[in-house]
Design a protein around this motif. Structure first.
Motif, mmCIF file in Angstrom:
data_model
loop_
_atom_site.group_PDB
_atom_site.id
_atom_site.type_symbol
_atom_site.label_atom_id
_atom_site.label_comp_id
_atom_site.label_asym_id
_atom_site.label_seq_id
_atom_site.Cartn_x
_atom_site.Cartn_y
_atom_site.Cartn_z
ATOM 1 N N THR A 24 29.724 25.980 33.388
ATOM 2 C CA THR A 24 28.518 25.638 34.135
ATOM 3 C C THR A 24 27.946 24.279 33.738
ATOM 4 O O THR A 24 27.691 23.440 34.594
ATOM 5 C CB THR A 24 27.438 26.704 33.910
ATOM 6 O OG1 THR A 24 27.211 26.816 32.492
ATOM 7 C CG2 THR A 24 27.868 28.048 34.468
ATOM 8 N N HIS A 25 27.740 24.088 32.429
ATOM 9 C CA HIS A 25 27.045 22.906 31.940
ATOM 10 C C HIS A 25 27.867 22.181 30.884
ATOM 11 O O HIS A 25 28.435 22.814 30.003
ATOM 12 C CB HIS A 25 25.743 23.280 31.221
ATOM 13 C CG HIS A 25 24.708 23.926 32.081
ATOM 14 N ND1 HIS A 25 24.901 25.121 32.722
ATOM 15 C CD2 HIS A 25 23.430 23.528 32.363
ATOM 16 C CE1 HIS A 25 23.799 25.440 33.379
ATOM 17 N NE2 HIS A 25 22.892 24.506 33.191
ATOM 18 N N GLY A 26 27.875 20.877 30.954
ATOM 19 C CA GLY A 26 28.449 20.079 29.876
ATOM 20 C C GLY A 26 27.544 18.919 29.544
ATOM 21 O O GLY A 26 26.887 18.362 30.425
ATOM 22 N N THR A 29 27.544 18.487 35.231
ATOM 23 C CA THR A 29 26.748 19.506 35.919
ATOM 24 C C THR A 29 27.632 20.148 36.984
ATOM 25 O O THR A 29 27.631 19.756 38.138
ATOM 26 C CB THR A 29 25.500 18.875 36.557
ATOM 27 O OG1 THR A 29 25.934 17.749 37.333
ATOM 28 C CG2 THR A 29 24.531 18.405 35.505
ATOM 29 N N ALA A 86 22.820 23.689 37.092
ATOM 30 C CA ALA A 86 22.834 22.584 36.121
ATOM 31 C C ALA A 86 22.388 21.284 36.768
ATOM 32 O O ALA A 86 21.634 20.506 36.175
ATOM 33 C CB ALA A 86 24.234 22.433 35.529
ATOM 34 N N ALA A 88 18.541 21.741 37.036
ATOM 35 C CA ALA A 88 17.826 21.827 35.762
ATOM 36 C C ALA A 88 18.006 20.572 34.915
ATOM 37 O O ALA A 88 17.053 20.095 34.290
ATOM 38 C CB ALA A 88 18.302 23.055 34.984
ATOM 39 N N GLU A 89 19.209 20.014 34.860
ATOM 40 C CA GLU A 89 19.477 18.908 33.934
ATOM 41 C C GLU A 89 19.200 17.541 34.536
ATOM 42 O O GLU A 89 18.881 16.597 33.831
ATOM 43 C CB GLU A 89 20.921 18.963 33.430
ATOM 44 C CG GLU A 89 21.316 20.278 32.763
ATOM 45 C CD GLU A 89 20.360 20.675 31.645
ATOM 46 O OE1 GLU A 89 19.919 19.765 30.918
ATOM 47 O OE2 GLU A 89 20.051 21.870 31.521
#
Lengths: 410, 410
Positions: free
Chosen positions: A300-302, B305, B310, B313-314
């Motif tokens: 999902t996230h990196g 993302t 992601a 949110a990011e």
């Protein structure tokens, strides 16, 4: 048993500007299909040299595979050489020309005039469609032997070989069967594997067991030969089981499986997700994970928090922690993993920090030092590694180590 | 002009378990020393095949370099094949045996009996010392040609070639000098380059101009031949200038430069920073940037993302924007780049979103569709690409395209 010979064409291969990976790909594929390669030739873009190689390869083998020299420019001479070798003229194939024109049209481009030459095929030979580029392949049968020319661009060659050439070959071969199984291992060195397997790795044994290493990934090839395919398969499978038992958790997969695929499959099956926070690996872990189609099910996230500011702002790593222990430390790796897990809500999160070099090392923190942290709801582990090698090797080996830790945890 | 031919020996090379990097290393070294390689043969561990290859190579060239088959085991047959080819017997060389014994003694080991065979050399031939392993090389002159055998282990081969073979070759060759220059280009196809350069790429021209392509990176090799090195250098440099002028902004660098290195250098010089927000490239852009030592000077933040959550949110990509246009859209690529720039404070930020496949494509949004956005204080640009090829190719080509856009902006 049918045998094969490979001819690689191109001045760029001959001059060392390009490393010939096509030959290795074809050899390995042919062997797994029971057709061992007995010779391989590399020649420049020169008609007479190509013709001579075709003759030599035809003397050696039943299946002759040529790669390269099918481009549109003047130095691409495989078409002409094939025609000369077969003793026929080149003929314009209208349908082929349309396909090449379509290739450009579908990209809103006009076909350059020079590409027209790619629609010429030796009279009596078959054209092989190229689904990813403009160069069609050539297939011709003469003297009971199969001569095939494919583009030199590896992605185009692979697709053409797998989809069009291989199906033809299986009809063409009879007699002896070779079955190759591969076991993929991670977490130890080649000599330790040799010690663990002992006499099983002796030359002349059938199945023959060979070992190759690539960025820490050890591939054991089990090559079984028998008259009948079913016997060869049985022998190979028996060895596969035996080796798997002997090597235990060192074995992560079979065939062409990558660590990222195995980890991804495990995560997907368990309906779990993973997030990564990378410093020294700089995106390599995320890239390996997302090399796998469908990775969005579990990845999902990196974050690639290369600067300290990014570590603090994006992952909440306390600035004092970095100040006290240094960015390359067990503590910071742990805080990165924890931060990534909290921010992403993923089931597993990893953190990497290290010194990939070539500069920046010290006696206490040498080049190759890498901390890897894996964090989950129940467990939090950080490991220290010192990886010998250059920057590229350190980064890739570290990224594979991350995946291996994840495999053993998930 | 003296010419060379290379013979690679070993079943592991022939079966595709090992990729032959030795041939490329030798070819490139020989070419820069004015000895072009005209042919290359790969044969298995079989005496008759090796002898035949020695004959063929001897017909082609003046310098014949063999690698592999010098180990201590039964399947290493290069020594015997050399003796058979030369028509002489193998002789035990006492001094060589002592050296091999010393190799083990200095490591507190006893020499296994099987290593004794490595001290046998064809009568009349010279042994070449191996400073990093046990297998000595062989050098023999016959019919005015130089035949050399070296170990197959790349590190041993390189050391032996550089230290012992190359100095001999420079005495052996006279008259001709070759200078190779490379221009690296990005942003067009091979056939367009050919059109732009026209007659400059004609075969037989001196300097000869060759073209190779790798994930969209086009390398033009300018190969100048003259009697004197200074003349060859002048010719190559003249062409380098001419081509650079003709190709303009398509040329991004020279020699072995990567796009990431060139972009990094530009950013570092201008004291600017870059942040990346990746979806379809999945960390590949960050990895390419951080492949370069010292990337921390200009690369600070990276996000992968992969999920919509992601992205929101990011990077602050509005959920409605994703809802309305889809995650793979010009708008989302733009919002990702803007979000990355705001969050990181970097001078440049990029956003990538696309469909890397193999599934997930539609008629409107096919596999290979990629949007790349570059955002800076003054400018904001998003471009649409459709990249043909497999998942790996699409991702890497897209990542290189990002770097190229960054090069043209920075």
């Amino acid at each position: 048993m049918k045998k094969a010979s490979i001819i690689s064409i191109g001045n760029e291969v001959l001059s060392g500007q390009t490393i010939d990976t096509n030959a290795a790909y074809l050899s390995s594929k042919l062997l797994s299909n029971g057709i061992p390669v007995v010779s391989s030739y590399t020649v420049g873009d020169d008609i007479d040299s190509i013709v001579r190689a075709l003759k030599l390869a035809g003397d050696d083998a039943d299946v002759i595979l040529v790669t390269g020299g099918l481009g549109p420019t003047d130095d691409d001479l495989t078409r002409q050489a094939f025609a000369k070798f077969l003793g026929v003229e080149l003929q314009l194939q209208d349908e082929l020309l349309r396909k090449i024109q379509d290739f450009f049209t579908s990209r809103a481009l006009r076909m350059p005039e020079i590409n027209k030459v790619q629609a010429y095929i030796p009279a009596g030979a078959d054209a092989l469609a190229n689904s990813t580029g403009t160069a069609p392949g050539i297939m011709a049968k003469t003297m009971g032997k199969l001569f095939t020319a494919m583009p030199g661009v590896p992605s185009e060659m692979k697709q053409m070989f797998d989809e069009l050439v291989l199906p033809k070959l299986s009809k063409f071969t009879t007699g002896q069967a070779v079955v190759v199984r591969k076991l993929k291992c991670f977490g130890t060195g080649e000599s330790n594997i040799a010690t663990l397997l002992g006499e099983l790795m002796q030359r002349g044994r059938n199945p023959l067991i060979n070992c190759t290493v690539h960025y820490g990934i050890i591939t054991l090839h089990i090559i079984a030969t028998a008259k009948e395919k079913s016997d060869a398969r049985e022998m190979a499978e028996k060895d596969e089981k035996l080796l798997t038992k002997l090597l235990g958790k060192l074995v992560y997969g079979t065939g062409e499986q990558t660590l990222a695929e195995v980890v991804g499959e495990k995560l997907a099956q368990q309906n779990k997700t993973v997030a990564v926070a990378e410093s020294c690996t700089g995106g390599a872990v995320a890239k390996l994970l997302t090399d796998v189609p469908g990775a969005s099910r579990y990845f999902t996230h990196g974050w690639v928090t290369y600067s300290n500011t990014a570590k603090t702002a994006e992952l909440g790593v306390p600035a004092e922690l970095i100040e006290k222990h240094g960015a390359v430390s067990e503590q910071v790796a742990g805080a990165m993993a924890k931060g990534a897990r909290e921010r992403s809500g993923a089931d597993f999160a990893i953190g990497t920090t290290g010194i990939a070099g070539p500069t920046g090392g010290s006696e206490q923190k040498p080049v190759g030092l890498v901390y890897i942290s894996v964090s989950s709801a129940n467990e939090h582990e950080t490991k220290r590694f010192v990886i010998p090698g250059d920057r590229n090797f350190i980064r890739l080996r570290a990224a594979q180590t991350v995946l291996n830790m994840l495999r053993l945890k998930s």
